[in-house]
Write a protein that holds these residues in place. Structure first.
Motif, PDB file in Angstrom:
ATOM      1  N   ASN A 335      -6.802  -8.833  -2.351  1.00  0.00           N
ATOM      2  CA  ASN A 335      -7.839  -7.889  -2.772  1.00  0.00           C
ATOM      3  C   ASN A 335      -7.208  -6.587  -3.264  1.00  0.00           C
ATOM      4  N   GLN A 393      -2.882  -2.208  -3.719  1.00  0.00           N
ATOM      5  CA  GLN A 393      -2.997  -3.553  -4.276  1.00  0.00           C
ATOM      6  C   GLN A 393      -1.608  -4.104  -4.547  1.00  0.00           C
ATOM      7  N   LYS A 438     -12.807  -1.880  -0.324  1.00  0.00           N
ATOM      8  CA  LYS A 438     -12.374  -2.927  -1.261  1.00  0.00           C
ATOM      9  C   LYS A 438     -13.007  -2.662  -2.613  1.00  0.00           C
ATOM     10  N   GLN A 440     -12.070  -4.683  -5.382  1.00  0.00           N
ATOM     11  CA  GLN A 440     -12.100  -5.959  -6.121  1.00  0.00           C
ATOM     12  C   GLN A 440     -11.605  -7.087  -5.242  1.00  0.00           C
TER      13      GLN A 440
END
Length: 440
Positions: A335, A393, A438, A440
Motif C-alpha cells: 500500500n 511507500q 492509506k 492507495q
C-alpha cells in the motif's frame, strides 16, 4: 484442611511456581545485563563502523549510523552514533566529556538492574566540558574540585551514549569529538600517559542442556551484584526455590518444584511481554508509553531490558510506534501511506520517523539509502499551512512528494517516532501525534 503428603507436594509446587514467576520478572534485567555486557566487551577481529563494542572499562564508539546491514541491535536509531562502556567500579571512574558546542548527546548510566540512574548530556548537564565520577556503593572518599559525583547502586555499570550526527554531515569533526570523551579510574585522573589495562569479567556458567539455566544465571548474578535494600524481602523469599546470594542450588528441590519452575519460566515471559500493552495507551494508531522510572513494576522493567534495552526515559526521548495504519490495518509495502504532522513537533533537540521491517526489526534497504525522515532531513518540505506530509511507500513517488519520501519495504513494516528532548506538549498529549492514512 488435612495435611497430607499430597497436599504438601502440591503446596510446594504452587509456592515454587509463584516464586519462580516473581524471580523471573525481578531477575530478568540482572540476567540480561550480565549476558549483554559480556557481548559488548567481546571485541574479536575488525569491527564494522556501526559497532560500539569495546574492551572492559573502555569507551567504544560507532563511527557510522546504523544501516540495514547493522545487526547488533534491533530497531537501532539512524539519528545518533552509539557509545558503549562496561565499567567495573573497583574505585570511582571519571567520565570526562568535551564541549560539544550545543550538539546533542546523552550518556545513560545504567546499573545492572537496567535502571538509568543518571543522564549526562545536553538536557541534564548541558554541553560544556565536564567531569563526572561514577561512584560505587559504599565509597567514602573525596573527589577533586570540579568533578561531579554520581552515586550508583551496583558496582558494575553500563554507560550507553548517543551523539547526534546530521544527514550528510562530514564525519571527521564528529570523530574528533568522540575521541575527546575519556574514561579512567579516579586514581589515574591526572596521569597523562594512562592507558586502560586488559581486564575481563568472570565467565557466566555454562547452561547448555540446563532446563533451569535462567535460574543458574540469576543465581550467578545475585552472587556478583548487590541485592538492593528495597528487594531484600523478595530475595529472602527466593531461598525457598534455591536462589540465594550464593547462587542457585536445585539439589533440594522436589520434582514438583522443578516442574513448577519450568512453567514459571514460560509464563513469566508472557507476563513481561504484556507489560508494555498494559502501560501503553493508544493515541490514534500509535502505541504511546511514557516511562519516567519503574518503581516496583518489575514486569515493565523486564521487558524494557529485553527488546527495549538501553531505551531513554521519556523526558530524554519519547518513542511512539505503530504497526498499524489509521484504520487498524497492518502496514505493508503493498500500500501507499501519508504520515501527516499538523505542524513541526515541539522538541528542544530534533525529531525523526524511522521505518523498520516488521519481521526482523531492521532498517529497510532502499535505492536512496534513506531510513528516516525528520527535522534533519535535507530538503524537507513544509506545506503552506505549516503541516508536514511524508509519503511512505515502496516505489518512489512522483512530483514534489519525493523530497519527503520515506521508502518502505515490500512486506510488513512498522514505524518509530523519536522526539529528542520532547517539550511538555508532547508528553501531555496536547500536541497531536501525526495521522497515518492509506492513500492507495
Amino acid at each position: 484442611m488435612p495435611v497430607t503428603a499430597e497436599s504438601i507436594a502440591k503446596a510446594k509446587e504452587l509456592d515454587a511456581y509463584a516464586l519462580g514467576v516473581s524471580a523471573y520478572l525481578w531477575g530478568y534485567p540482572l540476567v540480561r545485563m550480565e549476558r549483554i555486557v559480556r557481548e559488548y566487551i567481546d571485541v574479536k577481529g575488525p569491527q564494522p563502523g556501526t559497532s560500539y563494542r569495546a574492551p572492559l572499562n573502555r569507551i567504544g564508539w560507532a563511527t557510522e549510523l546504523a544501516t540495514p546491514s547493522a545487526k547488533d541491535m534491533p530497531a537501532a536509531n539512524n539519528d545518533t552514533l552509539y557509545m558503549s562502556a562496561v565499567v567495573t567500579l573497583t574505585e570511582p571512574y571519571v567520565l570526562s566529556v568535551p564541549d560539544t558546542d550545543g550538539r546533542y548527546y546523552v550518556v545513560n548510566v545504567f546499573t545492572m538492574y537496567h535502571e538509568d540512574e543518571q543522564d549526562i548530556g545536553r538536557r541534564v548537564t548541558g554541553t560544556k566540558a565536564g567531569r563526572f565520577a561514577i561512584v560505587p556503593p559504599g565509597w567514602k572518599g573525596k573527589l577533586p574540585e570540579g568533578v561531579q559525583r554520581i552515586d550508583v547502586s551496583t558496582d558494575k555499570v553500563w554507560l550507553w551514549g548517543r551523539l547526534h550526527i546530521r544527514d550528510g554531515e562530514p564525519s571527521g569533526p564528529v570523530r574528533a569529538l568522540q575521541a575527546k570523551f575519556d574514561l579512567r579510574p579516579l586514581g589515574q585522573l591526572e596521569n597523562a600517559t594512562y592507558a586502560a589495562q586488559p581486564a575481563e569479567l568472570p565467565p557466566l556458567p555454562d547452561i547448555a542442556g540446563d532446563d533451569l539455566g535462567f535460574f543458574t544465571h540469576l543465581g550467578f548474578a545475585m552472587r556478583h551484584n548487590p541485592i538492593l535494600p528495597r528487594d531484600a524481602a523478595l530475595a529472602g523469599q527466593l531461598e525457598r526455590i534455591g536462589l540465594t546470594r550464593n547462587g542457585f542450588d536445585r539439589t533440594k528441590l522436589s520434582p514438583e518444584q522443578v516442574a513448577a519452575l519450568k512453567r514459571a519460566l514460560a509464563d513469566g515471559a508472557v507476563v513481561a511481554s504484556a507489560a508494555v500493552s498494559t502501560t501503553a495507551k493508544k493515541v490514534g494508531s500509535w502505541d504511546s508509553t511514557i516511562i519516567d522510572g519503574y518503581g516496583f513494576n518489575y514486569p515493565l522493567r523486564a521487558v524494557h531490558s529485553g527488546p527495549y534495552l538501553g531505551g531513554n526515559m521519556a523526558q530524554e526521548a519519547y518513542y511512539p510506534s505503530t504497526y498499524l495504519d489509521s484504520q487498524g490495518e497492518p502496514l505493508t509495502g503493498a500500500n501507499k501511506y501519508e504520515l501527516r504532522f499538523a505542524k513541526a513537533p515541539p522538541v528542544d533537540a530534533f525529531w525523526s520517523a524511522t521505518l523498520y521491517n516488521a519481521d526482523d526489526k531492521m532498517l529497510v534497504d532502499n535505492p536512496i539509502n534513506r531510513y528516516k525522515v525528520g527535522s534533519e532531513t535535507p530538503g524537507l518540505k513544509t506545506n503552506p499551512d505549516g503541516s508536514i506530509s511524508v509519503p511512505i511507500q515502496h516505489d518512489e513517488p512522483a512530483g514534489a512528494g519525493k523530497s519527503n519520501w520515506l521508502p518502505a519495504s515490500k512486506g510488513n513494516f512498522f514505524l518509530v517516532l523519536r522526539f529528542y528532548q520532547p517539550r511538555k506538549e508532547l508528553l501531555s498529549g496536547a500536541y497531536p501525534l501525526p495521522t497515518l492514512t492509506k492513500t492507495q
